[in-house]
Design an enzyme around this catalytic site. Sequence first.
Site, PDB file in Angstrom:
ATOM      1  N   ARG A 133      29.953  36.419 -29.700  1.00 37.26           N
ATOM      2  CA  ARG A 133      30.324  35.241 -30.673  1.00 37.26           C
ATOM      3  C   ARG A 133      30.064  33.838 -30.268  1.00 37.26           C
ATOM      4  NH1 ARG A 133      29.148  38.109 -33.890  1.00 37.26           N
ATOM      5  NH2 ARG A 133      30.534  39.365 -35.166  1.00 37.26           N
ATOM      6  N   GLU A 136      26.336  33.410 -30.177  1.00 39.08           N
ATOM      7  CA  GLU A 136      26.002  33.194 -31.840  1.00 39.08           C
ATOM      8  C   GLU A 136      26.240  31.707 -32.281  1.00 39.08           C
ATOM      9  OE1 GLU A 136      26.790  35.583 -35.640  1.00 39.08           O
ATOM     10  OE2 GLU A 136      28.647  34.928 -34.762  1.00 39.08           O
ATOM     11  N   SER A 159      21.303  19.224 -18.616  1.00 37.90           N
ATOM     12  CA  SER A 159      21.352  20.168 -17.462  1.00 37.90           C
ATOM     13  C   SER A 159      22.238  21.074 -17.465  1.00 37.90           C
ATOM     14  CB  SER A 159      21.254  19.101 -16.141  1.00 37.90           C
ATOM     15  OG  SER A 159      21.544  19.965 -15.154  1.00 37.90           O
TER      16      SER A 159
END
EC number: 4.2.1.104
Length: 205
Positions: A133, A136, A159
């Site tokens: 998740r 995602e 970075s």
Amino acid sequence: MLSQCLSRTSRAVAGSNGHRFSKLSAIDGVHHAHPSPRRYTTFSSSDHADRTKRLLDAKEKAGLTYDKLASKLGITNTYAAQILLGQTKLSAATAAKLQAALPISEQDIEDMKSTYPMRGFDDEILKEPNVYRTYEAITHYGEAIKSIINEQCGDGIMSAIDFYCDVGTTTGVNGEKRVVITFNGKFLPHIEQKEEDNTAKSPRD
């Protein structure tokens, strides 16, 4: 014929994700490959896993949360977790604090100080719902985040080396607990590759 097919399948899977497979077993008529530990010239995942278990057991024995451990070490909570999980190199200064905070052997401390970690991850971790998740969310908002970084900072990247990550919680308007993850990374602009600045030109035959 079946054995040849299984052999080819095993080799194909091993080649696709970097794992080596020690054997095949049948469950409900389906053959499954079992990964054996990855081996690198300077790194053994089995040794890594054994040390991580000892470190996590020591953390539990000491009754410390990652926040409390991080406070003792003077680092972020995610960096404290990375140290125990073997995802970062232990500095000499932090090593002394870690040994004072947790019951850790001198050998483990020395190994953590001297070993350059393999910072990659096993693809299997993405099957864990909490991890997936988070992944995602980053991919879903990735283009929007990029657009805002470009707008605010210019053409470049954030970075992940000169970088801080912290995980906390807050309370929502309905009294629910909410997760807050902060990424604080140095902005690195893409450069214009000017010929006079190139100190390592490729040879021309």
